[in-house]
Design a protein around this motif. Structure first.
Motif, PDB file in Angstrom:
ATOM      1  N   ALA A 237       0.820  -1.217   0.000  1.00 25.68           N
ATOM      2  CA  ALA A 237       0.000   0.000   0.000  1.00 25.68           C
ATOM      3  C   ALA A 237       0.848   1.259   0.000  1.00 25.68           C
ATOM      4  O   ALA A 237       0.312   2.364  -0.134  1.00 25.68           O
ATOM      5  CB  ALA A 237      -0.925   0.000   1.216  1.00 25.68           C
ATOM      6  N   SER A 238       2.172   1.101   0.173  1.00 25.12           N
ATOM      7  CA  SER A 238       3.093   2.245   0.267  1.00 25.12           C
ATOM      8  C   SER A 238       2.683   3.186   1.401  1.00 25.12           C
ATOM      9  O   SER A 238       2.666   4.399   1.244  1.00 25.12           O
ATOM     10  CB  SER A 238       3.155   3.010  -1.060  1.00 25.12           C
ATOM     11  OG  SER A 238       4.233   3.913  -1.057  1.00 25.12           O
ATOM     12  N   LYS A 239       2.373   2.564   2.553  1.00 25.41           N
ATOM     13  CA  LYS A 239       2.001   3.335   3.731  1.00 25.41           C
ATOM     14  C   LYS A 239       2.737   2.798   4.956  1.00 25.41           C
ATOM     15  O   LYS A 239       3.242   1.673   4.952  1.00 25.41           O
ATOM     16  CB  LYS A 239       0.487   3.264   3.965  1.00 25.41           C
ATOM     17  CG  LYS A 239      -0.339   3.998   2.919  1.00 25.41           C
ATOM     18  CD  LYS A 239      -1.815   4.004   3.296  1.00 25.41           C
ATOM     19  CE  LYS A 239      -2.622   4.812   2.283  1.00 25.41           C
ATOM     20  NZ  LYS A 239      -4.053   4.882   2.653  1.00 25.41           N
ATOM     21  N   PHE A 240       2.774   3.622   6.004  1.00 21.85           N
ATOM     22  CA  PHE A 240       3.404   3.180   7.248  1.00 21.85           C
ATOM     23  C   PHE A 240       2.681   3.809   8.430  1.00 21.85           C
ATOM     24  O   PHE A 240       1.976   4.823   8.297  1.00 21.85           O
ATOM     25  CB  PHE A 240       4.888   3.543   7.275  1.00 21.85           C
ATOM     26  CG  PHE A 240       5.177   5.003   7.543  1.00 21.85           C
ATOM     27  CD1 PHE A 240       5.537   5.445   8.813  1.00 21.85           C
ATOM     28  CD2 PHE A 240       5.094   5.942   6.527  1.00 21.85           C
ATOM     29  CE1 PHE A 240       5.794   6.782   9.066  1.00 21.85           C
ATOM     30  CE2 PHE A 240       5.357   7.282   6.759  1.00 21.85           C
ATOM     31  CZ  PHE A 240       5.709   7.712   8.033  1.00 21.85           C
ATOM     32  N   ALA A 241       2.876   3.183   9.589  1.00 21.38           N
ATOM     33  CA  ALA A 241       2.395   3.737  10.854  1.00 21.38           C
ATOM     34  C   ALA A 241       3.609   3.970  11.740  1.00 21.38           C
ATOM     35  O   ALA A 241       4.554   3.171  11.736  1.00 21.38           O
ATOM     36  CB  ALA A 241       1.417   2.776  11.530  1.00 21.38           C
ATOM     37  N   LEU A 242       3.595   5.057  12.476  1.00 23.57           N
ATOM     38  CA  LEU A 242       4.713   5.371  13.356  1.00 23.57           C
ATOM     39  C   LEU A 242       4.721   4.423  14.553  1.00 23.57           C
ATOM     40  O   LEU A 242       3.683   4.197  15.182  1.00 23.57           O
ATOM     41  CB  LEU A 242       4.603   6.817  13.835  1.00 23.57           C
ATOM     42  CG  LEU A 242       5.856   7.437  14.454  1.00 23.57           C
ATOM     43  CD1 LEU A 242       6.956   7.566  13.400  1.00 23.57           C
ATOM     44  CD2 LEU A 242       5.533   8.802  15.058  1.00 23.57           C
ATOM     45  N   CYS A 243       5.889   3.826  14.848  1.00 23.17           N
ATOM     46  CA  CYS A 243       6.036   2.969  16.037  1.00 23.17           C
ATOM     47  C   CYS A 243       6.497   3.855  17.193  1.00 23.17           C
ATOM     48  O   CYS A 243       7.688   4.137  17.334  1.00 23.17           O
ATOM     49  CB  CYS A 243       7.045   1.855  15.778  1.00 23.17           C
ATOM     50  SG  CYS A 243       6.495   0.631  14.581  1.00 23.17           S
ATOM     51  N   ASN A 244       5.546   4.319  17.988  1.00 19.65           N
ATOM     52  CA  ASN A 244       5.850   5.289  19.038  1.00 19.65           C
ATOM     53  C   ASN A 244       6.844   4.747  20.058  1.00 19.65           C
ATOM     54  O   ASN A 244       7.666   5.492  20.582  1.00 19.65           O
ATOM     55  CB  ASN A 244       4.560   5.726  19.732  1.00 19.65           C
ATOM     56  CG  ASN A 244       3.679   6.550  18.817  1.00 19.65           C
ATOM     57  OD1 ASN A 244       4.046   7.640  18.406  1.00 19.65           O
ATOM     58  ND2 ASN A 244       2.521   6.012  18.470  1.00 19.65           N
ATOM     59  N   ARG A 245       6.777   3.451  20.315  1.00 17.53           N
ATOM     60  CA  ARG A 245       7.714   2.883  21.287  1.00 17.53           C
ATOM     61  C   ARG A 245       9.148   2.971  20.767  1.00 17.53           C
ATOM     62  O   ARG A 245      10.079   3.287  21.528  1.00 17.53           O
ATOM     63  CB  ARG A 245       7.339   1.430  21.587  1.00 17.53           C
ATOM     64  CG  ARG A 245       8.310   0.747  22.527  1.00 17.53           C
ATOM     65  CD  ARG A 245       7.796  -0.573  23.009  1.00 17.53           C
ATOM     66  NE  ARG A 245       8.775  -1.250  23.840  1.00 17.53           N
ATOM     67  CZ  ARG A 245       8.481  -2.079  24.822  1.00 17.53           C
ATOM     68  NH1 ARG A 245       7.208  -2.323  25.118  1.00 17.53           N
ATOM     69  NH2 ARG A 245       9.430  -2.671  25.516  1.00 17.53           N
ATOM     70  N   GLU A 246       9.349   2.707  19.463  1.00 18.59           N
ATOM     71  CA  GLU A 246      10.692   2.800  18.887  1.00 18.59           C
ATOM     72  C   GLU A 246      11.201   4.240  18.894  1.00 18.59           C
ATOM     73  O   GLU A 246      12.380   4.494  19.130  1.00 18.59           O
ATOM     74  CB  GLU A 246      10.691   2.259  17.454  1.00 18.59           C
ATOM     75  CG  GLU A 246      10.584   0.748  17.353  1.00 18.59           C
ATOM     76  CD  GLU A 246      11.719   0.039  18.062  1.00 18.59           C
ATOM     77  OE1 GLU A 246      12.891   0.441  17.860  1.00 18.59           O
ATOM     78  OE2 GLU A 246      11.444  -0.894  18.827  1.00 18.59           O
TER      79      GLU A 246
END
Length: 371
Positions: A237-246
């Motif tokens: 989908a050429s999308k991402f979600a931010l990994c807040n823990r990282e």
């Protein structure tokens, strides 16, 4: 019950050198399905350190010596090796004959490992316009010279800040990664993007263009490194979600490093950590995010610990080093620092207790100390 006559060759074939390698169930399945190549790899700097790689898994290869000889034999019933035997032996019944052609006092044992990337010769890139140079390594060069499978390499490469600049492999500097991360988070906040989404919700192409407009040092490749390092990506989908823990972990480690050899109380550290986060970026922080990067030489106090400064090759030496830093460790803080040395299928506690003692101090708290 089938019986065999066994013959051992007096002289082995000098043109062949055989090695015995234990094959586990995962590898047997991989070979049966013919899913890809099997590679034995090492880096130029550690040629003695061998790994066996499938397309997406890595096993450490260890020589295991034994006192009894193991004989490799050819079954003359099918004779797939097209063995020729002496005329005297041919008079016997070849259909029930085994011919030994090589013997061993050791074999190679496999244990699952994460693999590692050989970063020798890769320059650090801090965002300036200078090129790594025509004689630099390509990303493919680094992949080929690293004891890690191709599938694991891709993920690990971004995690260590690996990037491509002018067709050459570089490692983004800590300061430049932080700058890029600040730009990314500021943009997401200004666009009212949901930062707590469990599903990829941010368009990669859009954010790449915006980051480049904010800072012309942030190329598409640099942006992709930041996205893969700190995000959960859906390539289709050429999308991402931010990994807040990282993200929080990154700023926490930076804050720990700034304390260096100084002792700091957990409460004071948490205040400094919270203030290090980008403006208006509110995400939970917890010391458990940083396990493996700190120790407690004094009760109730923290100190930065660089895991890369510890011994990489021997569990016993690693444990001695940890106890030279502090004589008692919280078991939950101790375990991640030795976990890479624990063979697959073995219980960590059983291995650790060969070199250390463990005692309960409360219902869910254990301490580890030297034997």
């Amino acid at each position: 019950m089938t019986s065999f006559e066994f013959f051992q060759q007096i002289e082995t074939n000098s043109t062949h050198n055989y090695k015995l390698l234990q094959i586990n169930d995962d590898l047997l399945e991989y070979m049966d399905k013919n899913e890809g190549r099997l590679l034995i790899k090492s880096s130029d700097e550690e040629s003695h350190h061998l790994v066996l790689c499938t397309s997406d898994k890595t096993w450490k290869v260890r020589q295991m010596n034994h006192s009894n000889d193991v004989i490799l034999a050819n079954d003359m019933r099918n004779n797939k090796l097209d063995f020729q035997v002496s005329s005297r032996v041919q008079e016997d019944n070849e259909s029930s004959m085994l011919v030994g052609f090589s013997k061993f006092t050791y074999e190679y044992e496999l244990s699952k490992t994460h693999g590692s990337i050989n970063t020798t010769g890769i320059p650090t890139f801090n965002g300036n316009t200078s090129s790594p140079g025509a004689h630099g390594l390509t990303v493919d060069d680094v992949r080929q010279n690293s004891p890690i499978s191709d599938g694991e390499f891709s993920d690990s490469w971004f995690k260590i800040g690996g990037c491509e600049v002018d067709g050459k492999a570089v490692l983004l500097s800590e300061d430049f990664i932080t700058t890029c991360l600040n730009v990314l988070i500021s943009l997401l906040i200004s666009k009212n993007v949901e930062l707590d989404s469990s599903m990829p919700n941010i368009d990669i192409d859009t954010i790449t263009k915006l980051m480049g407009q904010e800072d012309d040092r942030i190329s598409k490749q640099v942006c992709l490194t930041i996205i893969y390092k700190f995000g959960k990506v859906d390539p289709q989908a050429s999308k991402f979600a931010l990994c807040n823990r990282e993200v929080a972990r990154w700023y926490g480690i930076l804050t720990l490093k700034k304390t260096m050899s100084q002792l700091i109380s957990p409460n004071e550290f948490l205040i400094k950590w919270k203030s290090a986060l980008p403006l208006f970026y509110n995400t939970p922080i917890d010391l458990s995010y940083l396990i493996g990067f700190y120790c407690s030489p004094s009760p109730g106090m923290l100190q930065y610990l660089d895991p890369n400064s510890l011994s990489q090759g021997d569990l016993h030496l690693r444990i001695k080093e940890l106890f030279s830093i502090t004589k008692e460790w919280d078991y939950d803080e101790f375990l991640p620092l030795v976990l890479d040395f624990i063979p697959e299928g073995k219980k960590p506690e059983a291995i650790i207790l060969k070199y250390a003692r463990k005692r309960r101090v409360s219902k869910n708290k254990f301490l580890v100390s030297p034997r």
